[in-house]
Motif scaffolding. Sequence first.
Motif, short mmCIF file in Angstrom:
data_model
loop_
_atom_site.label_atom_id
_atom_site.label_comp_id
_atom_site.label_asym_id
_atom_site.label_seq_id
_atom_site.Cartn_x
_atom_site.Cartn_y
_atom_site.Cartn_z
N GLU A 11 0.84 -1.20 0.00
CA GLU A 11 0.00 0.00 0.00
C GLU A 11 0.87 1.24 0.00
O GLU A 11 1.74 1.40 0.87
CB GLU A 11 -0.86 0.06 1.26
CG GLU A 11 -1.90 -1.01 1.39
CD GLU A 11 -2.53 -0.98 2.78
OE1 GLU A 11 -1.99 -1.68 3.68
OE2 GLU A 11 -3.52 -0.25 2.97
N LEU A 12 0.63 2.12 -0.96
CA LEU A 12 1.32 3.41 -0.98
C LEU A 12 0.31 4.48 -0.63
O LEU A 12 -0.80 4.47 -1.17
CB LEU A 12 1.90 3.71 -2.36
CG LEU A 12 3.21 3.00 -2.72
CD1 LEU A 12 2.98 1.53 -2.98
CD2 LEU A 12 3.85 3.67 -3.93
N SER A 13 0.68 5.37 0.29
CA SER A 13 -0.22 6.48 0.57
C SER A 13 0.55 7.79 0.52
O SER A 13 1.55 7.97 1.22
CB SER A 13 -0.91 6.29 1.93
OG SER A 13 0.02 5.99 2.92
N ASN A 14 0.11 8.63 -0.39
CA ASN A 14 0.67 9.98 -0.53
C ASN A 14 2.18 10.00 -0.71
O ASN A 14 2.85 10.90 -0.19
CB ASN A 14 0.32 10.81 0.71
CG ASN A 14 -0.93 11.61 0.45
OD1 ASN A 14 -1.02 12.32 -0.56
ND2 ASN A 14 -1.91 11.47 1.32
N THR A 29 -0.96 7.47 -4.35
CA THR A 29 -1.68 6.55 -3.48
C THR A 29 -2.28 5.42 -4.32
O THR A 29 -3.01 5.68 -5.27
CB THR A 29 -2.83 7.28 -2.73
OG1 THR A 29 -2.26 8.29 -1.90
CG2 THR A 29 -3.64 6.32 -1.88
N SER A 31 -2.77 0.67 -4.11
CA SER A 31 -2.32 -0.55 -3.47
C SER A 31 -2.31 -1.69 -4.49
O SER A 31 -2.94 -1.61 -5.53
CB SER A 31 -3.20 -0.90 -2.27
OG SER A 31 -4.53 -1.04 -2.70
N GLY A 64 4.76 10.78 2.78
CA GLY A 64 3.90 9.62 2.60
C GLY A 64 4.47 8.36 3.21
O GLY A 64 5.47 8.40 3.93
N ASP A 65 3.83 7.25 2.90
CA ASP A 65 4.23 5.98 3.53
C ASP A 65 4.04 4.83 2.55
O ASP A 65 3.22 4.90 1.62
CB ASP A 65 3.38 5.75 4.79
CG ASP A 65 3.99 4.70 5.71
OD1 ASP A 65 5.16 4.32 5.50
OD2 ASP A 65 3.27 4.25 6.64
N ARG A 67 3.49 0.63 2.86
CA ARG A 67 3.29 -0.48 3.79
C ARG A 67 3.30 -1.81 3.06
O ARG A 67 2.77 -1.93 1.95
CB ARG A 67 1.96 -0.31 4.55
CG ARG A 67 2.02 0.75 5.64
CD ARG A 67 0.70 0.89 6.40
NE ARG A 67 -0.39 1.21 5.49
CZ ARG A 67 -0.64 2.45 5.04
NH1 ARG A 67 0.11 3.47 5.43
NH2 ARG A 67 -1.63 2.66 4.21
N SER A 72 4.84 -0.50 7.89
CA SER A 72 5.59 0.46 7.10
C SER A 72 6.99 -0.04 6.75
O SER A 72 7.70 -0.59 7.59
CB SER A 72 5.72 1.78 7.87
OG SER A 72 6.50 2.69 7.11
#
Length: 255
Positions: A11-14, A29, A31, A64-65, A67, A72
Amino acid sequence: MAGPAAAALLELSNVTKRFGGVAALDGVTFSAAKGEILGIIGPNGAGKTTLLNCISGVYRLDGGDIRWQGASIAGMAPHRVARLGIGRTFQVVKPFQSMTVRENAAIGALFGSTEAHLPPRQAFERADEVLELVGLAHKSALPVTALTIPDRKRLEVARAVATNPRLLLLDEVMAGLNHVEIDEALEMVRAVHATGVTIVLIEHVMRVIVGVCDRAIVLHFGQVLAEGEPSKVLRDERVIEAYLGERYARQQRGG
Ligand SMILES: Nc1ncnc2c1ncn2[C@@H]1O[C@H](COP(=O)(O)OP(=O)(O)O)[C@@H](O)[C@H]1O
Ligand SMILES: [Mg+2]
């Protein structure tokens, strides 16, 4: 098939990555669900390779992050990311020139993803398996320098698959191939996928995206421009305007 309810492996967020003043990735963002083949397309300079470099730990994020199975992995070193089961190819293929095809594939298994790296004998057995899988078994004794371009790409995939990844990131492994070679490469991707590997692949060739991907994401100036079922994404007005118009025209002309 992967839907919104399917478990996200990645999962990529921002996700944001800047080079100097330029945002190569600007709030990305999305996944990837377990078991899917996700295609990433976009014009040159859109940020596709940067995205793979961020996922595989080559670049540190500016925001961003990311996971992996919920935890993470942002800021993790590349060898640790690889050990989690995230394998990748490189857009510019760099095999060990003085070695044979088999030895190059064995390198992947020797420095693989699994907790314990394989001892040499098993690494060579694994090399033979993956060379069979990518259609290079009959060339395993050749020096790498004797390989054609498509075969070098196969070897690059073999090397990555030999690390035993759960997720495989492919960066334009079909660039520069002709129609027949692309069909063979599609077979290779399907064969790898059939062994249970989730795949994120970057490609320019639309036939590849439609032919093998469950879902496609279009990157444009470091942002996600569109996302969804491949043939639908390729009909999206914004995508056609931003990217496909020019490229389709060139493909029609045989370029
Ligand atoms: N190591 C780097 N240093 C500076 N700029 C970079 C670096 N890597 C990529 N870029 C820039 O980031 C943008 C995205 O590049 P890239 O991810 O290679 O695009 P793509 O793979 O989609 O063609 C481009 O403007 C590129 O020049
Ligand atoms: Mg690239």
